[in-house]
Enzyme design. Structure first.
Site, short mmCIF file in Angstrom:
data_model
loop_
_atom_site.label_atom_id
_atom_site.label_comp_id
_atom_site.label_asym_id
_atom_site.label_seq_id
_atom_site.Cartn_x
_atom_site.Cartn_y
_atom_site.Cartn_z
N HIS A 208 24.98 12.69 33.72
CA HIS A 208 24.43 12.39 32.40
C HIS A 208 23.20 11.49 32.46
CE1 HIS A 208 28.14 14.26 30.93
NE2 HIS A 208 27.32 14.66 30.00
N ARG A 315 24.59 15.01 21.13
CA ARG A 315 25.74 14.43 21.85
C ARG A 315 26.15 13.12 21.16
NH1 ARG A 315 22.86 16.68 26.64
NH2 ARG A 315 24.39 17.72 27.95
N GLU A 449 32.94 25.92 27.59
CA GLU A 449 32.62 25.20 28.82
C GLU A 449 33.82 25.11 29.76
OE1 GLU A 449 31.16 21.25 27.89
OE2 GLU A 449 32.63 20.97 26.31
N ASN A 472 27.03 23.06 32.13
CA ASN A 472 27.25 21.95 33.08
C ASN A 472 28.74 21.85 33.42
OD1 ASN A 472 24.61 21.54 32.33
ND2 ASN A 472 25.07 19.84 30.96
N ASP A 473 29.54 21.81 32.37
CA ASP A 473 30.98 21.73 32.62
C ASP A 473 31.54 23.07 33.06
OD1 ASP A 473 31.86 19.07 32.35
OD2 ASP A 473 31.41 19.17 30.21
N ARG A 483 31.10 17.43 38.90
CA ARG A 483 29.63 17.41 38.72
C ARG A 483 29.03 16.05 39.04
NH1 ARG A 483 29.20 18.00 32.07
NH2 ARG A 483 27.22 16.94 32.11
N CYS A 520 23.76 25.52 25.71
CA CYS A 520 23.22 24.17 25.56
C CYS A 520 23.37 23.34 26.83
CB CYS A 520 23.86 23.46 24.37
SG CYS A 520 25.62 23.19 24.58
C1 PEP Z 1 27.77 21.05 29.20
O1 PEP Z 1 28.85 20.74 29.72
O2 PEP Z 1 27.05 21.98 29.61
C2 PEP Z 1 27.26 20.28 28.05
C3 PEP Z 1 26.19 20.66 27.39
O3 PEP Z 1 27.92 19.14 27.72
P1 PEP Z 1 27.81 17.77 28.53
O4 PEP Z 1 26.73 17.93 29.56
O5 PEP Z 1 27.51 16.71 27.55
O6 PEP Z 1 29.17 17.65 29.12
MG MG Z 2 30.21 19.47 28.61
#
Ligand code: PEP
Ligand code: MG
Length: 562
Positions: A208, A315, A449, A472-473, A483, A520
């Site tokens: 993050h 977020r 996700e 991402n998740d 991650r 996203c």
């Molecule tokens: C994701 O997981 O791709 C996402 C957009 O949420 P975050 O990165 O805040 O977990």
């Molecule tokens: Mg996420």
């Protein structure tokens, strides 16, 4: 000039003075029943620290000579010193507390004793004791199932260890911030107008802090192999994201070269600015919505500046972080209302609280977990602590009366969760009705996700208005890769065919049910995949604001059918 390598994670070149961020640790006093277990943890951490120090001693002896290696011998002696370990063990046994607290208290007490001595040699030993206790804390944190695992060198990783506010790091001039790592809460507390770049020894492109660096549109290099000490603190430096290189005390030739490149980047940006106001549409007529990811109201300026067609991911957990208590309904209402108003009729998708895993808030009082990424996070917190969720939903519903607001729920794995959300929403609406409070009818979406959500996306699509794929998740859970774990960087393959097939399947199922699907996660801004996403029929891509015009350029130049 010294040159250090790392991995570029966020755009451009930064030129400025380097400031090393040294985190103040504060350890909570957590009581335990089983002191024997804590003694075992403490002794194992001590053995590991001695092992690390021996390796460092041998390396220093070989590279730097006996005199310079002596420091590591001294640290070993502190660890073996009876006063140190007897004090730590006594605190664990007598006060029935976690090993971290015992080490922290011991280190603090002994280093303060040294610091108060008149003899300058003895005074300096205070820093050595602090180093030793920091090393032990790092090892203990790593054994505590936190996110930085074995090679972590600093705190803010478990629920037991919190950093001082990064906002307290004061500098007159804008600077390049060098740190071992930056937690999301530290990153958001930084005075953004002062930070030219982040350089971290840890960190990954999907952590993050890297995501926040991209949202702040500043260059960032992670996994940088540079000494985080006085040898670079205050020195002029250059961060080159593209090459993943940090120059300390750059020579004239490098400085000139980098200034030139910075100028070229500026010219490239000016060219992209010409795409503002244009639709994101391919020559053969396929349209994609390009939305912005934001973490605060301030980020809306960047979204508007970069001509975002909407906000695809707000977020909201960042509203909860870096503070001492829950934001009230009224505070949240004002934020969401302003977001809707400032986007002036364009869609604003607000994601409900996604706290947990690496995004921590002490005041939530969460139990430490073995696997926080698989633990009580996101929607799981909201559904198990409805009072938190309902407050946010009330604020969101009230704000939905002031613009085109949509609500999106993170970490969904089942239909049951979606139905429970709907029940809670009915209750929230009934409460607002009873008080005669007006609200709109925000569209309802979920984040896809988790692999479970992908596999039941056909059924989920019948329950909601839209999908937004959190790659991402999704990558983390599909490839079974934490991650946040810097050691697994090479295995974190966001282009893995499994991920791409999942995205395609989700889009297909969404369209079959007559709803739209976007992305996203960070992959949405990956220029190497834009064409593929277009071919899959992805309806929306949401990304850090600075990427929007670059992706629009690709879309405008990409003929899908050829
Ligand atoms: C994701 O997981 O791709 C996402 C957009 O949420 P975050 O990165 O805040 O977990
Ligand atoms: Mg996420």
């Amino acid at each position: 000039m010294q040159i250090y390598n790392g991995k570029g994670v966020s755009g451009g070149i930064a030129i400025g003075r380097i400031r090393v961020y040294k985190r103040e640790q504060h350890i909570s006093r957590i009581s335990v029943e089983d002191t024997e277990e804590e003694l075992i943890r403490f002794r194992a951490a001590k053995r590991e620290a001695l092992r690390q120090l021996q390796l460092l001693y041998e390396k220093a002896l070989k590279d730097l000579g006996k005199e310079n290696a002596a420091i590591f011998e001294a640290h070993q002696m502190i660890l073996e010193d009876m006063e140190f370990y007897e004090s730590a063990e006594a605190i664990i046994q007598e006060q029935k507390v976690i090993a971290e607290y015992a080490v922290f208290e011991t280190g603090k007490r002994i280093s303060e004793t040294f610091a108060q001595m008149d003899d300058s040699y003895m005074k300096e030993r205070a820093a050595d004791v602090k180093d030793v206790s920091d090393r032990l804390l790092t090892i203990l944190n790593a054994s505590n199932g936190d996110t930085l695992k074995g090679d972590a060198l600093n705190g803010d990783t478990g629920d037991v260890c919190n950093s001082a506010a990064a906002g307290s790091f004061i500098s007159e001039e804008p600077f390049i911030l060098a740190a071992r790592d930056l937690s999301p809460s530290e990153t958001i507390q930084l005075d953004k107008s002062k930070v030219l770049s982040f350089v971290t020894a840890l960190g990954l492109s999907n952590s993050h802090s890297a995501i926040l660096a991209r949202m702040m549109a500043i260059p960032a290099v992670a996994r940088a192999e540079l000494p985080l000490d006085d040898s670079i603190d205050g020195k002029p430096g250059i961060v080159d994201r593209e090459a993943g290189v940090i120059y300390v005390e750059p020579d004239e030739k490098t400085l000139t070269e980098m200034k030139l490149r910075k100028q070229k980047d500026k010219e490239k940006q000016e060219m992209l600015e010409k795409l503002k106001g244009k639709e994101s549409i391919t020559p053969d007529g396929q349209k994609v919505m390009l939305y912005a990811n934001i973490g605060s109201l301030e980020d809306i300026d960047a979204a508007v500046r970069n001509d975002a067609e909407g906000i695809g991911l707000f977020r909201t957990e960042f509203i909860y972080m870096g503070r001492e208590d829950f934001p009230t309904e009224e505070e949240q209402f004002q934020i969401y209302k302003q977001a809707a108003e400032r986007m002036n009729g364009r869609q604003v998708i607000i994601r409900t609280l996604d706290i947990g895993a690496d995004k921590k808030c002490e005041y939530f009082g969460m139990e430490p977990e073995e696997n926080p990424a698989l633990g009580c996070r996101a929607i799981r917190i909201c559904l198990t602590r409805p009072e938190i969720f309902e407050t946010q939903l009330r604020a969101l519903y009230r704000a939905s009366n002031f613009g085109k607001l949509a609500i999106m729920y993170p970490m969904i794995t089942s239909i049951k969760e979606v139905r429970r959300i709907k029940e809670i929403i009915s209750k929230v609406k009934a409460g607002l009705d009873a008080k005669g409070v007006p609200y709109g009818s925000p569209k309802q979406g979920i984040m896809i996700e988790t692999p479970a959500a992908v596999l039941i996306s056909k059924e989920l699509a019948r329950e909601v208005d839209f999908f937004s794929i959190g790659t991402n998740d999704l990558t983390q859970y599909t490839l079974a890769i934490d991650r946040q774990n810097t050691r697994l960087d090479e295995f974190y393959d966001a282009h893995h065919p499994a991920i791409l097939r999942m995205i395609s399947m989700v889009v297909e199922n969404a369209h079959a049910a007559g709803i739209w699907a976007g992305i996203c996660g960070e992959l949405g801004a990956d220029p190497l995949l834009t064409k593929e996403f277009l071919a899959m029929g992805v309806d929306e891509l949401s990304m850090c604001p600075e990427s929007i015009l670059q992706i629009r350029k690709i879309i405008l130049e990409t003929d899908i059918k050829n």
